[in-house]
Design an enzyme around this catalytic site. Structure first.
Site, short mmCIF file in Angstrom:
data_model
loop_
_atom_site.label_atom_id
_atom_site.label_comp_id
_atom_site.label_asym_id
_atom_site.label_seq_id
_atom_site.Cartn_x
_atom_site.Cartn_y
_atom_site.Cartn_z
N ALA A 1 11.90 -1.63 9.47
CA ALA A 1 12.42 -2.34 8.29
C ALA A 1 13.94 -2.38 8.29
O ALA A 1 14.61 -1.61 8.98
CB ALA A 1 11.92 -1.65 7.02
N GLY B 1 6.99 -1.74 10.84
CA GLY B 1 6.63 -3.14 10.70
C GLY B 1 6.64 -3.87 12.02
O GLY B 1 5.92 -4.86 12.20
N GLU C 1 3.33 -3.39 13.39
CA GLU C 1 2.37 -4.18 12.61
C GLU C 1 2.44 -5.65 13.00
O GLU C 1 1.40 -6.33 13.07
CB GLU C 1 2.65 -3.98 11.11
CG GLU C 1 2.28 -2.58 10.65
CD GLU C 1 2.45 -2.37 9.16
OE1 GLU C 1 1.44 -2.19 8.46
OE2 GLU C 1 3.61 -2.38 8.69
N GLU D 1 6.13 5.68 9.41
CA GLU D 1 6.35 5.63 7.96
C GLU D 1 6.06 6.96 7.27
O GLU D 1 6.67 7.28 6.24
CB GLU D 1 5.47 4.54 7.34
CG GLU D 1 5.90 3.12 7.65
CD GLU D 1 5.29 2.57 8.92
OE1 GLU D 1 5.36 1.36 9.14
OE2 GLU D 1 4.73 3.38 9.72
#
Length: 671
Positions: free
Chosen positions: A63, A102, A105, A125
């Site tokens: 992020a 992310g 992901e 995370e």
């Protein structure tokens, strides 16, 4: 989006390259560019498949830190992931460097994944008190199975590309240039329908898998909200259709994000980075360090040597006593062998580290070292003798560092003719494992010497914190205050196991009384000078010197586990009687207040005296050197969370009182 994206074509294969240096953080602009890129590929009849790649040194590494704590902006990462996965044309992720959070992901939303040999993928995370919130807990079990998914998500450690290939997380390792290999791979997949991760089945496992995983990692997970939330979300992937599982994941994620732990852990994340920003060394070049010396082959000295050689620095280990040197060498060899056996180090790296170590019993062998770290017995006379010898033999410009944990650095430096070259480098035991390094600035320490110490800490993988020169520096000065109140409460009527239990329930791995027994109650004590004026002296006089004698505040058996001691209780009661102390019961809440808030008061005085640069530095010391529970942010953060005015009130209520420094901090709330 000029400059952020580059769209290229190789026949029917399009490549969307994102360039958002330094780490291709997934900012709002990046998210929008990805959505736009998918739309463009699907709208272009001449494009059969799309490669998503990143410029620079890494794939999407997580992020955008600038967005932390701010309102979410469209498109959300969940929308990006769903858009990629829904693409009618195959999408290939071309991964190099790291695909983290992310970034992983996004990679899992792509229909296929190809990576360089040295790439790493991970979902860290949990280390910020969170979990993946963009289908990560739903996609990963479908790709690698529940057990591997739990390891990757709940432990937060990255996976190397070859391991990712073996478990099915990536489809190929690139042979040669990643971009060319990704285009070839996309060409092979272009005629096939997209393979969507969401359409794969997440195989159910026995409930015992979840129970055993939580049990196996109980110590790591103690007190944390995120790991059980992760387990619940991964389980949902096997029990619910994908859409419902994704909804459940989002609910759990948002609950974690709104909780206090993630705020504290984000604070810790930034505090550790802030600690490296030291005004006095801004713009200062460190001195080159190509050879190092270590004085003392005990547990600390050998640990420092291991840390140095493991980082690729040649080290000469000096110890006057040949027998002690042999023990140190054996310890170093044992640790390196253990590192290889456990997989923490390759055999080749261990061999390279061994080759960097030389040992001897003559201090003159340190004459050509760029940095010499003294880790000898903790008395001023010993330190001064060593530094006087170093002043005689060390080359001009060599940095002379002391590992002292309490003593006056300026007094040590005064034994030399070059106090500007003297610095404190307080490692924590075991030095090859513990992350904290307190770097102590003496009155005359040169800025480039400090800069060199900070640069070395980074090379060693340590978290460095600057401290001024004061007894105990930052950590041990506060530790002494906690120990004083812990032992006072035991004398006043609290049981040792109550004091320890309260601190351990708060989140510390070990309570202060057990810590004292483990370290040895006879540190700084001698029978010739003992007056029996403290409870420690009384216990030592009775032969109860801590765990090493199987008796201290507790009794210890062969398993080294503490057992409440009737003899210790008798000695404590007699000491209280002799000193006119009226014993009473303590509530757990009172025990906790008395352990925590005098420490915070001491922290305020460290700030006022200029020993600590900032509150967050104090927290970093306690988090990385003393096992403070990270989810509470550190002692100073925790105190601000409770309210400094409330801390002052509780100190006054206990009859301890608050210092003017703490009053001043409280008047300045909020911060």
């Amino acid at each position: 989006m000029a400059g952020l994206t580059n769209w290229t074509r190789s026949g029917v294969i399009a490549t969307l390259t994102i360039d958002n240096p330094p780490v291709n953080a997934i900012s709002q602009a990046v998210r929008a560019a990805l959505v736009e890129g998918i739309a463009r590929a699907n709208a272009d009849a001449d494009v059969a498949a799309l490669v998503i790649a990143c410029a620079g040194r890494t794939f999407f590494a997580g992020a955008d830190l600038k967005e932390f704590g701010k309102p979410s902006t469209q498109p959300l990462l969940t929308e990006v992931v769903d858009t990629i996965e829904a693409s009618a044309k195959p999408v290939v992720a071309a991964i190099h460097g790291t695909a983290l959070g992310g970034g992983m992901e996004i990679a899992m939303a792509c229909h296929y994944r190809i990576a360089t040999q040295d790439a790493k993928l991970g979902l860290p995370e949990v280390k910020l008190g969170l979990m993946p919130g963009a289908r990560g807990t739903q996609h990963l079990p479908r790709l690698v199975g529940v057990e591997r998914a739990l390891d990757i998500i709940a432990l937060g450690d990255p996976v190397k590309a070859p391991d990712a290939l073996a478990m099915g997380l990536v489809d190929r390792i690139a042979d040669g240039d990643l971009g060319s290999a990704a285009i070839r791979f996309a060409g092979e997949m272009a005629e096939k329908p997209p393979r969507r991760t969401r359409d794969l089945a997440a195989q159910k496992v026995d409930d015992g898998v979840y129970v055993e995983f939580a049990k196996r990692n109980a110590r790591k997970f103690r007190g944390l909200d995120a790991p059980p939330a992760i387990i619940a979300s991964v389980r949902a992937a096997t029990e619910l259709p994908f859409a419902e599982g994704a909804t459940r994941e989002r609910e759990i994620f948002l609950k974690l994000r709104a909780g206090p732990q993630t705020e504290a852990l984000r604070y810790v994340f930034f505090a550790e980075r802030e600690a490296a920003k030291v005004p006095v060394i801004a713009g200062i070049d460190p001195r080159p360090v190509e050879r190092a010396g270590v004085i003392g082959s005990g547990t600390m000295g050998s640990g420092i040597a291991i840390a140095l050689i493991s980082a690729g620095l040649p080290v000469h280990l000096f110890e006057r006593d040949p027998a002690a040197l042999a023990r140190g060498q054996a310890h170093i060899a044992k640790v390196l062998d253990s590192n290889v056996a456990s997989g923490r180090m390759t055999s080749a790296k261990a061999d390279a580290a061994r080759a960097l170590l030389s040992c001897g019993t003559t201090i003159d062998a340190l004459a050509d070292a760029d940095l010499i770290i003294e880790a000898a017995y903790e008395t001023m006379a010993v330190k001064q003798e060593i530094f006087a010898s170093l002043d005689r033999i060390a080359r001009s410009g060599a940095i002379l560092a002391s590992n002292t944990s309490y003593l006056d650095l300026d007094e040590i430096a005064a034994a030399t003719s070059r106090p500007a070259d003297v610095v404190g480098m307080h490692f924590f035991s075991p030095a090859n494992i513990m992350k904290l390094l307190e770097i102590v600035q003496g009155a005359e320490t040169s800025p480039d010497v400090l800069a060199t110490a900070f640069a070395l800490a980074k090379r060693l993988g340590k978290v460095a914190v600057l401290s001024g020169n004061a007894w105990g520096f930052i950590g041990n000065r506060m530790l002494a205050v906690r120990r004083k109140h812990a032992e006072a409460m035991v004398v006043e009527g609290a049981a040792p196991e109550q004091v320890d239990g309260v601190m351990e329930a708060f989140g510390m791995a070990m309570g202060p009384i057990r810590v004292g027994d483990l370290a040895g109650l006879d540190l700084g004590w001698s029978p010739e000078t003992s007056t029996g004026s403290t409870i420690r002296e009384r216990l030592c006089e009775a032969g109860r010197r801590g765990q090493k004698t199987q008796a201290g505040f507790y009794d210890y058996g062969e398993d080294s586990k503490p057992v409440p001691s009737e003899e210790a209780r008798r000695i404590i009661a007699e000491f209280a009687r002799d000193n006119g102390v009226v014993r009473r019961e303590f509530s757990d809440a009172e025990v906790l207040d008395r352990l925590l808030w005098p420490m915070v008061d001491e922290g305020a005085q460290l700030l006022e005296d200029g020993i600590a640069l900032r509150e967050s530095d104090i927290d970093v010391v306690w988090l990385n050197g003393y096992g403070w529970p990270a989810w509470t942010g550190g002692p100073m953060y925790h105190a601000r969370h409770v309210g400094l005015s409330e801390v002052v009130r509780r100190l006054e209520e206990m009859g301890i009182g608050a210092s003017p420094a703490l009053f001043a901090l409280a008047r300045g709330e909020p911060k």
